[in-house]
Design a protein around this motif. Structure first.
Motif, PDB file in Angstrom:
ATOM      1  N   PRO A 101      10.397 -10.143  -1.433  1.00 17.60           N
ATOM      2  CA  PRO A 101       9.336 -10.402  -0.246  1.00 17.60           C
ATOM      3  C   PRO A 101       7.942 -10.677  -1.067  1.00 17.60           C
ATOM      4  CG  PRO A 101      10.726  -8.293  -0.258  1.00 17.60           C
ATOM      5  CD  PRO A 101      11.109  -8.608  -1.481  1.00 17.60           C
ATOM      6  N   GLU A 102       7.355 -11.519  -0.027  1.00 18.20           N
ATOM      7  CA  GLU A 102       5.920 -12.125  -0.611  1.00 18.20           C
ATOM      8  C   GLU A 102       5.294 -10.952  -1.033  1.00 18.20           C
ATOM      9  OE1 GLU A 102       4.444 -14.710   2.280  1.00 18.20           O
ATOM     10  OE2 GLU A 102       5.802 -16.152   2.145  1.00 18.20           O
ATOM     11  N   GLU A 103       5.281  -9.738  -0.149  1.00 20.99           N
ATOM     12  CA  GLU A 103       4.285  -8.663  -0.488  1.00 20.99           C
ATOM     13  C   GLU A 103       4.574  -7.883  -1.839  1.00 20.99           C
ATOM     14  OE1 GLU A 103       2.114  -5.735  -0.840  1.00 20.99           O
ATOM     15  OE2 GLU A 103       1.853  -7.214   0.572  1.00 20.99           O
ATOM     16  N   THR A 104       5.773  -8.065  -2.250  1.00 24.05           N
ATOM     17  CA  THR A 104       6.224  -7.454  -3.624  1.00 24.05           C
ATOM     18  C   THR A 104       5.777  -8.703  -4.682  1.00 24.05           C
ATOM     19  OG1 THR A 104       8.021  -6.439  -2.819  1.00 24.05           O
ATOM     20  CG2 THR A 104       7.969  -6.712  -5.184  1.00 24.05           C
ATOM     21  N   GLN A 105       6.026  -9.799  -4.331  1.00 22.72           N
ATOM     22  CA  GLN A 105       5.425 -10.730  -5.397  1.00 22.72           C
ATOM     23  C   GLN A 105       3.740 -10.621  -5.440  1.00 22.72           C
ATOM     24  OE1 GLN A 105       6.473 -14.815  -4.285  1.00 22.72           O
ATOM     25  NE2 GLN A 105       8.107 -14.113  -2.985  1.00 22.72           N
ATOM     26  N   ALA A 106       2.852 -10.301  -4.589  1.00 22.86           N
ATOM     27  CA  ALA A 106       1.725 -10.102  -4.417  1.00 22.86           C
ATOM     28  C   ALA A 106       1.342  -8.774  -5.169  1.00 22.86           C
ATOM     29  CB  ALA A 106       1.029 -10.316  -3.214  1.00 22.86           C
ATOM     30  N   TYR A 107       2.124  -7.886  -4.908  1.00 19.28           N
ATOM     31  CA  TYR A 107       1.902  -6.344  -5.491  1.00 19.28           C
ATOM     32  C   TYR A 107       1.942  -6.369  -7.057  1.00 19.28           C
ATOM     33  CZ  TYR A 107       2.722  -1.411  -5.852  1.00 19.28           C
ATOM     34  OH  TYR A 107       2.623  -0.126  -6.153  1.00 19.28           O
ATOM     35  N   ILE A 108       2.803  -7.298  -7.656  1.00 19.67           N
ATOM     36  CA  ILE A 108       2.847  -7.415  -8.928  1.00 19.67           C
ATOM     37  C   ILE A 108       1.568  -7.840  -9.686  1.00 19.67           C
ATOM     38  CG2 ILE A 108       3.881  -8.197 -11.087  1.00 19.67           C
ATOM     39  CD1 ILE A 108       6.587  -7.786  -9.519  1.00 19.67           C
ATOM     40  N   GLY A 109       0.870  -8.744  -9.257  1.00 23.37           N
ATOM     41  CA  GLY A 109       0.007  -9.233  -9.417  1.00 23.37           C
ATOM     42  C   GLY A 109      -1.141  -8.458  -9.243  1.00 23.37           C
ATOM     43  N   LYS A 110      -1.291  -7.854  -8.218  1.00 23.64           N
ATOM     44  CA  LYS A 110      -2.288  -6.971  -7.935  1.00 23.64           C
ATOM     45  C   LYS A 110      -2.445  -5.848  -8.882  1.00 23.64           C
ATOM     46  CE  LYS A 110      -2.619  -7.731  -2.757  1.00 23.64           C
ATOM     47  NZ  LYS A 110      -2.244  -6.927  -1.559  1.00 23.64           N
ATOM     48  N   ILE A 111      -1.295  -5.318  -9.181  1.00 21.55           N
ATOM     49  CA  ILE A 111      -1.301  -4.403 -10.421  1.00 21.55           C
ATOM     50  C   ILE A 111      -1.755  -4.878 -11.627  1.00 21.55           C
ATOM     51  CG2 ILE A 111       0.126  -2.882 -11.581  1.00 21.55           C
ATOM     52  CD1 ILE A 111      -0.062  -1.840  -8.897  1.00 21.55           C
ATOM     53  N   GLU A 112      -1.317  -6.115 -11.850  1.00 19.34           N
ATOM     54  CA  GLU A 112      -1.934  -6.621 -13.268  1.00 19.34           C
ATOM     55  C   GLU A 112      -3.386  -6.839 -13.049  1.00 19.34           C
ATOM     56  OE1 GLU A 112      -0.998 -10.507 -15.951  1.00 19.34           O
ATOM     57  OE2 GLU A 112       0.009 -10.229 -14.069  1.00 19.34           O
ATOM     58  N   ARG A 113      -3.697  -7.312 -12.164  1.00 16.71           N
ATOM     59  CA  ARG A 113      -5.203  -7.362 -11.956  1.00 16.71           C
ATOM     60  C   ARG A 113      -6.022  -6.263 -12.334  1.00 16.71           C
ATOM     61  NH1 ARG A 113      -3.545 -11.717  -8.599  1.00 16.71           N
ATOM     62  NH2 ARG A 113      -3.931 -10.384  -6.785  1.00 16.71           N
ATOM     63  N   ALA A 114      -5.533  -5.185 -11.511  1.00 13.47           N
ATOM     64  CA  ALA A 114      -6.237  -3.804 -11.313  1.00 13.47           C
ATOM     65  C   ALA A 114      -5.962  -3.199 -12.752  1.00 13.47           C
ATOM     66  CB  ALA A 114      -5.393  -2.825 -10.326  1.00 13.47           C
ATOM     67  N   ARG A 115      -5.057  -3.391 -13.425  1.00 13.43           N
ATOM     68  CA  ARG A 115      -4.859  -2.801 -14.690  1.00 13.43           C
ATOM     69  C   ARG A 115      -5.850  -3.173 -15.701  1.00 13.43           C
ATOM     70  NH1 ARG A 115       1.174  -1.937 -17.693  1.00 13.43           N
ATOM     71  NH2 ARG A 115       0.705  -0.474 -19.167  1.00 13.43           N
ATOM     72  N   ALA A 116      -6.056  -4.507 -15.627  1.00 11.48           N
ATOM     73  CA  ALA A 116      -7.052  -4.990 -16.588  1.00 11.48           C
ATOM     74  C   ALA A 116      -8.543  -4.274 -16.440  1.00 11.48           C
ATOM     75  CB  ALA A 116      -7.376  -6.406 -16.306  1.00 11.48           C
ATOM     76  N   LYS A 117      -8.696  -3.614 -15.465  1.00 13.27           N
ATOM     77  CA  LYS A 117     -10.120  -2.903 -15.350  1.00 13.27           C
ATOM     78  C   LYS A 117      -9.904  -1.614 -15.898  1.00 13.27           C
ATOM     79  CE  LYS A 117     -10.109  -2.411 -10.919  1.00 13.27           C
ATOM     80  NZ  LYS A 117     -10.439  -2.291  -9.596  1.00 13.27           N
ATOM     81  N   TYR A 118      -8.633  -1.103 -16.279  1.00 12.45           N
ATOM     82  CA  TYR A 118      -8.806   0.188 -17.018  1.00 12.45           C
ATOM     83  C   TYR A 118      -8.132   0.334 -18.266  1.00 12.45           C
ATOM     84  CZ  TYR A 118      -9.347   1.300 -11.905  1.00 12.45           C
ATOM     85  OH  TYR A 118      -9.798   0.996 -10.583  1.00 12.45           O
TER      86      TYR A 118
END
Length: 220
Positions: A201-218
């Motif tokens: 699903p498109e939501e899951t495609q976006a979810y993985i990218g969001k996690i990756e971007r958020a993880r870079a902050k931490y």
């Protein structure tokens, strides 16, 4: 849909799958207990093998109720918090379940923006957006309690990581879309998953990218 405000935001995810309660909740808890006993008794099989039974997979996901993204802030006053408010809880859960600290923070950031009081449109609650049935099965009596939410959510995430032999994107896709959808792809590692990501699903495609971007902050 992405609805945000400075004081009320819910990045929790759900896809409207029915929650299982009653006897199924008890069965879910029993399966978790059996799994824990297998892991601590030196099970000779691989972690993925012990976690990938169809009964456990199906019941886990029915209890979770899916995790497609929804934004639906609850009414009333919502207390704003930040990652440092939960540092000790996150560190403890990381040590307990073997999940990296920066990954835990990224999931919480993406799911709830570190707001412990949010509720999704399907009823997922708290920092790690647990459905009631899942929370019960994981021993979480109050999903709005940060300590319980973090412990339960990280525990569930650790199951996905073990299921997929440490492949983080596969585990995240399963956390978001359900392991059934990931398994249907017939992939065995993150590289293969990303090559077939368009089938999720498109939501899951976006979810993985969001996690990756958020993880870079931490990342330390």
């Amino acid at each position: 849909m992405n609805l945000r405000s400075s004081s009320q935001v819910n990045n929790g995810t759900d896809n409207g799958k029915p929650e299982v309660t009653g006897s199924s909740s008890a069965e879910f808890a029993a399966l978790l207990q059996e799994l824990a006993l297998q892991n601590t008794s030196g099970n000779s099989g691989s972690p993925a093998a012990s976690l990938d039974s169809s009964s456990l997979s199906g019941l886990l996901w029915q209890q979770l109720g899916g995790m497609d993204e929804a934004y639906n802030a609850i009414s009333g006053e919502i207390t704003e918090t930040k990652p440092t408010d939960y540092e000790e809880l996150i560190q403890n859960a990381s040590a307990k379940y073997g999940v990296p600290v920066d990954l835990i923070k990224a999931v919480i950031d993406t799911e709830s923006s570190f707001n412990p009081n949010v509720v999704s449109s399907a009823g997922a609650k708290g920092l790690m957006q647990l459905m009631d049935g899942t929370a019960n099965g994981l021993g979480v009596s109050d999903p709005f309690d940060p300590a319980q939410s973090i412990d339960g959510g990280v525990r569930y995430l650790s199951y996905q990581l073990k299921r997929y032999n440490g492949q983080e994107n596969m585990a995240l896709a399963a956390y978001n879309a359900g392991p059934g959808r990931v398994n249907k792809l017939g992939v065995s590692n993150d590289l293969e998953l990303m090559a077939n990501l368009s089938q999720l699903p498109e939501e899951t495609q976006a979810y993985i990218g969001k996690i990756e971007r958020a993880r870079a902050k931490y990342a330390v």
